[in-house]
Design a protein around this motif. Structure first.
Motif, PDB file in Angstrom:
ATOM      1  N   SER A   5       1.063  -5.491 -86.429  1.00 53.68           N
ATOM      2  CA  SER A   5      -0.052  -5.836 -85.547  1.00 53.68           C
ATOM      3  C   SER A   5       0.440  -6.124 -84.138  1.00 53.68           C
ATOM      4  N   ILE A   6       1.561  -6.822 -84.018  1.00 53.35           N
ATOM      5  CA  ILE A   6       2.157  -7.097 -82.707  1.00 53.35           C
ATOM      6  C   ILE A   6       2.548  -5.781 -82.041  1.00 53.35           C
ATOM      7  N   PHE A   7       3.143  -4.887 -82.827  1.00 53.17           N
ATOM      8  CA  PHE A   7       3.526  -3.577 -82.300  1.00 53.17           C
ATOM      9  C   PHE A   7       2.295  -2.805 -81.836  1.00 53.17           C
ATOM     10  N   SER A   8       1.227  -2.826 -82.648  1.00 55.77           N
ATOM     11  CA  SER A   8      -0.010  -2.131 -82.288  1.00 55.77           C
ATOM     12  C   SER A   8      -0.610  -2.714 -81.019  1.00 55.77           C
ATOM     13  N   ALA A   9      -0.584  -4.053 -80.899  1.00 52.77           N
ATOM     14  CA  ALA A   9      -1.122  -4.710 -79.709  1.00 52.77           C
ATOM     15  C   ALA A   9      -0.346  -4.301 -78.468  1.00 52.77           C
ATOM     16  N   LEU A  10       0.977  -4.198 -78.602  1.00 50.35           N
ATOM     17  CA  LEU A  10       1.820  -3.781 -77.478  1.00 50.35           C
ATOM     18  C   LEU A  10       1.484  -2.354 -77.066  1.00 50.35           C
ATOM     19  N   ILE A  11       1.376  -1.462 -78.046  1.00 54.28           N
ATOM     20  CA  ILE A  11       1.066  -0.058 -77.761  1.00 54.28           C
ATOM     21  C   ILE A  11      -0.300   0.064 -77.089  1.00 54.28           C
ATOM     22  N   LEU A  12      -1.294  -0.629 -77.623  1.00 50.64           N
ATOM     23  CA  LEU A  12      -2.654  -0.545 -77.074  1.00 50.64           C
ATOM     24  C   LEU A  12      -2.719  -1.145 -75.671  1.00 50.64           C
ATOM     25  N   GLY A  13      -1.975  -2.220 -75.447  1.00 50.83           N
ATOM     26  CA  GLY A  13      -1.932  -2.810 -74.108  1.00 50.83           C
ATOM     27  C   GLY A  13      -1.313  -1.861 -73.097  1.00 50.83           C
ATOM     28  N   LEU A  14      -0.222  -1.219 -73.491  1.00 58.07           N
ATOM     29  CA  LEU A  14       0.419  -0.241 -72.611  1.00 58.07           C
ATOM     30  C   LEU A  14      -0.524   0.922 -72.317  1.00 58.07           C
ATOM     31  N   ILE A  15      -1.223   1.387 -73.344  1.00 56.38           N
ATOM     32  CA  ILE A  15      -2.166   2.491 -73.157  1.00 56.38           C
ATOM     33  C   ILE A  15      -3.286   2.099 -72.205  1.00 56.38           C
ATOM     34  N   GLU A  16      -3.816   0.886 -72.359  1.00 56.00           N
ATOM     35  CA  GLU A  16      -4.886   0.409 -71.475  1.00 56.00           C
ATOM     36  C   GLU A  16      -4.433   0.420 -70.023  1.00 56.00           C
ATOM     37  N   GLY A  17      -3.267  -0.146 -69.759  1.00 57.69           N
ATOM     38  CA  GLY A  17      -2.774  -0.211 -68.382  1.00 57.69           C
ATOM     39  C   GLY A  17      -2.427   1.143 -67.793  1.00 57.69           C
ATOM     40  N   LEU A  18      -1.837   2.007 -68.611  1.00 53.93           N
ATOM     41  CA  LEU A  18      -1.424   3.320 -68.122  1.00 53.93           C
ATOM     42  C   LEU A  18      -2.596   4.248 -67.860  1.00 53.93           C
ATOM     43  N   ILE A  22      -6.369   6.130 -64.092  1.00 55.27           N
ATOM     44  CA  ILE A  22      -6.184   7.566 -63.934  1.00 55.27           C
ATOM     45  C   ILE A  22      -7.306   8.275 -64.683  1.00 55.27           C
ATOM     46  N   PRO A  23      -7.634   9.511 -64.286  1.00 53.94           N
ATOM     47  CA  PRO A  23      -8.832  10.164 -64.833  1.00 53.94           C
ATOM     48  C   PRO A  23      -8.651  10.788 -66.220  1.00 53.94           C
ATOM     49  N   VAL A  24      -8.213   9.952 -67.186  1.00 50.52           N
ATOM     50  CA  VAL A  24      -8.002  10.470 -68.543  1.00 50.52           C
ATOM     51  C   VAL A  24      -8.817   9.715 -69.591  1.00 50.52           C
ATOM     52  N   SER A  25      -9.560   8.690 -69.185  1.00 53.04           N
ATOM     53  CA  SER A  25     -10.388   7.861 -70.056  1.00 53.04           C
ATOM     54  C   SER A  25      -9.569   6.882 -70.892  1.00 53.04           C
ATOM     55  N   SER A  26      -9.422   5.672 -70.377  1.00 53.71           N
ATOM     56  CA  SER A  26      -8.721   4.625 -71.122  1.00 53.71           C
ATOM     57  C   SER A  26      -9.469   4.297 -72.412  1.00 53.71           C
ATOM     58  N   THR A  27     -10.802   4.312 -72.341  1.00 49.83           N
ATOM     59  CA  THR A  27     -11.608   4.014 -73.527  1.00 49.83           C
ATOM     60  C   THR A  27     -11.299   4.983 -74.659  1.00 49.83           C
ATOM     61  N   ALA A  28     -11.230   6.269 -74.337  1.00 51.00           N
ATOM     62  CA  ALA A  28     -10.929   7.279 -75.356  1.00 51.00           C
ATOM     63  C   ALA A  28      -9.554   7.040 -75.961  1.00 51.00           C
ATOM     64  N   HIS A  29      -8.571   6.768 -75.122  1.00 50.20           N
ATOM     65  CA  HIS A  29      -7.217   6.554 -75.627  1.00 50.20           C
ATOM     66  C   HIS A  29      -7.131   5.298 -76.500  1.00 50.20           C
ATOM     67  N   ILE A  30      -7.792   4.228 -76.064  1.00 50.17           N
ATOM     68  CA  ILE A  30      -7.756   2.983 -76.835  1.00 50.17           C
ATOM     69  C   ILE A  30      -8.456   3.165 -78.182  1.00 50.17           C
ATOM     70  N   LEU A  31      -9.631   3.784 -78.167  1.00 55.78           N
ATOM     71  CA  LEU A  31     -10.392   3.955 -79.410  1.00 55.78           C
ATOM     72  C   LEU A  31      -9.668   4.880 -80.382  1.00 55.78           C
ATOM     73  N   LEU A  32      -9.135   5.978 -79.869  1.00 54.86           N
ATOM     74  CA  LEU A  32      -8.425   6.913 -80.745  1.00 54.86           C
ATOM     75  C   LEU A  32      -7.130   6.303 -81.271  1.00 54.86           C
ATOM     76  N   ALA A  33      -6.385   5.640 -80.384  1.00 54.14           N
ATOM     77  CA  ALA A  33      -5.130   5.013 -80.823  1.00 54.14           C
ATOM     78  C   ALA A  33      -5.419   3.908 -81.837  1.00 54.14           C
ATOM     79  N   GLY A  34      -6.448   3.085 -81.575  1.00 53.07           N
ATOM     80  CA  GLY A  34      -6.810   2.034 -82.512  1.00 53.07           C
ATOM     81  C   GLY A  34      -7.233   2.589 -83.857  1.00 53.07           C
ATOM     82  N   PHE A  39      -6.023  -0.430 -86.208  1.00 47.94           N
ATOM     83  CA  PHE A  39      -6.105  -1.733 -85.535  1.00 47.94           C
ATOM     84  C   PHE A  39      -7.561  -2.072 -85.246  1.00 47.94           C
ATOM     85  N   GLU A  40      -8.002  -3.238 -85.682  1.00 42.28           N
ATOM     86  CA  GLU A  40      -9.361  -3.690 -85.422  1.00 42.28           C
ATOM     87  C   GLU A  40      -9.328  -5.152 -84.993  1.00 42.28           C
ATOM     88  N   SER A  41     -10.229  -5.501 -84.086  1.00 37.35           N
ATOM     89  CA  SER A  41     -10.365  -6.908 -83.696  1.00 37.35           C
ATOM     90  C   SER A  41     -11.833  -7.300 -83.789  1.00 37.35           C
TER      91      SER A  41
END
Length: 268
Positions: A5-18, A22-34, A39-41
């Motif tokens: 879970s800590i690893f997933s949180a780190l990955i998702l946080g990095l994805i959100e910031g990256l 930029i015009p790639v949709s953070s929402t799409a990346h977060i939802l697909l990666a989750g 990973f669910e909260s």
């Protein structure tokens, strides 16, 4: 706390910031990666809070400029005009987002295949726009007109379809209406501040009864990762798009969207 879970949180946080600016949709990346990380909260607390890390990054990078605009408001018409431009661009998303919040979050955001399709479609459109031989009429965002700002705000509303990208919609709209690539990206940065703050506050309010802060360590990891990675993006993006344009992001969107559709078909 489970190590994965800590690893997933780190990955998702990095994805959100990256991906937030930029015009790639953070929402799409977060939802697909989750989805693929499992990973669910509860109440989407994690996903909502880590956005504040990205907001803090842009406030940090542009603090001096924002402060100079703020203190100049009483005496500088140009500063007041710029604030008006941001408010006009923010207005359409504020109205539609407030009225359609539940439908957007409960229906559109729960459709992974739609997200993948929009990544691909948006990538194709962004690539085509980036390659158009256009002659910019606006090279400084401070010179944008109120009508132009409002039209950019209307384009931003397209991002309420997950996978479209808030920055992608505003940048594409800006370019089509005669701005250059650098000022389009920079205006998108400034417009992100009220838009993201407003969306985050609304999400927190709407989910106030189910918010769960028990996983504070996960939230902290995601928040810090989002802040650091967004800081790097904001500091380097303008120079990148000035020399490379938006085609690399368009291609990335198409790759991720295609990979997502394959993954959803194979793994569900």
């Amino acid at each position: 706390m489970p190590e994965h879970s800590i690893f997933s949180a780190l990955i998702l946080g990095l994805i959100e910031g990256l991906t937030e600016f930029i015009p790639v949709s953070s929402t799409a990346h977060i939802l697909l990666a989750g989805h693929f990380l499992g990973f669910e909260s509860k109440g989407k607390t994690f996903e909502i809070i880590i956005q504040l890390g990205a907001i803090l990054a842009i406030l940090t990078v542009y603090f001096q400029r924002l402060w100079s605009i703020l203190i100049a408001l009483p005496s500088d018409p140009r500063a007041r005009r710029f604030v008006l431009l941001i408010l006009l661009a923010f207005l359409p998303a504020a109205i539609i987002g407030f009225l359609a919040h539940d439908f957007i979050k409960n229906v559109l955001f729960e459709t992974p295949k739609l997200i993948c399709v929009m990544l691909i479609v948006g990538g194709i459109i962004l690539y085509a726009i980036d390659r158009m031989p256009m002659k910019p009429r606006y090279r400084d965002m401070m010179d944008y007109t109120p009508a132009l700002a409002l039209k950019i705000g209307l384009f931003q509303c397209l991002a309420m379809i997950p996978g479209t990208s808030r920055s992608g919609a505003t940048i594409a709209g800006s370019l089509l209406m005669g701005t250059d690539k650098r000022s389009a990206a920079e205006f998108s940065f400034f417009l992100a501040i009220p838009t993201m703050l407003g969306a985050t506050v609304l999400d927190l309010y709407k989910n106030r009864d189910v918010l769960d802060f028990n996983d504070a360590s996960l939230i902290a990891v995601g928040f810090i990762a989002a802040f650091v990675s967004a800081l790097l993006v904001v500091r380097s993006l303008l120079a990148f798009v000035s020399s490379r344009g938006f085609a690399p992001f368009a291609i990335w969107r198409i790759i991720v969207g295609t990979a997502g559709l394959i993954g959803l078909t194979v793994f569900g």
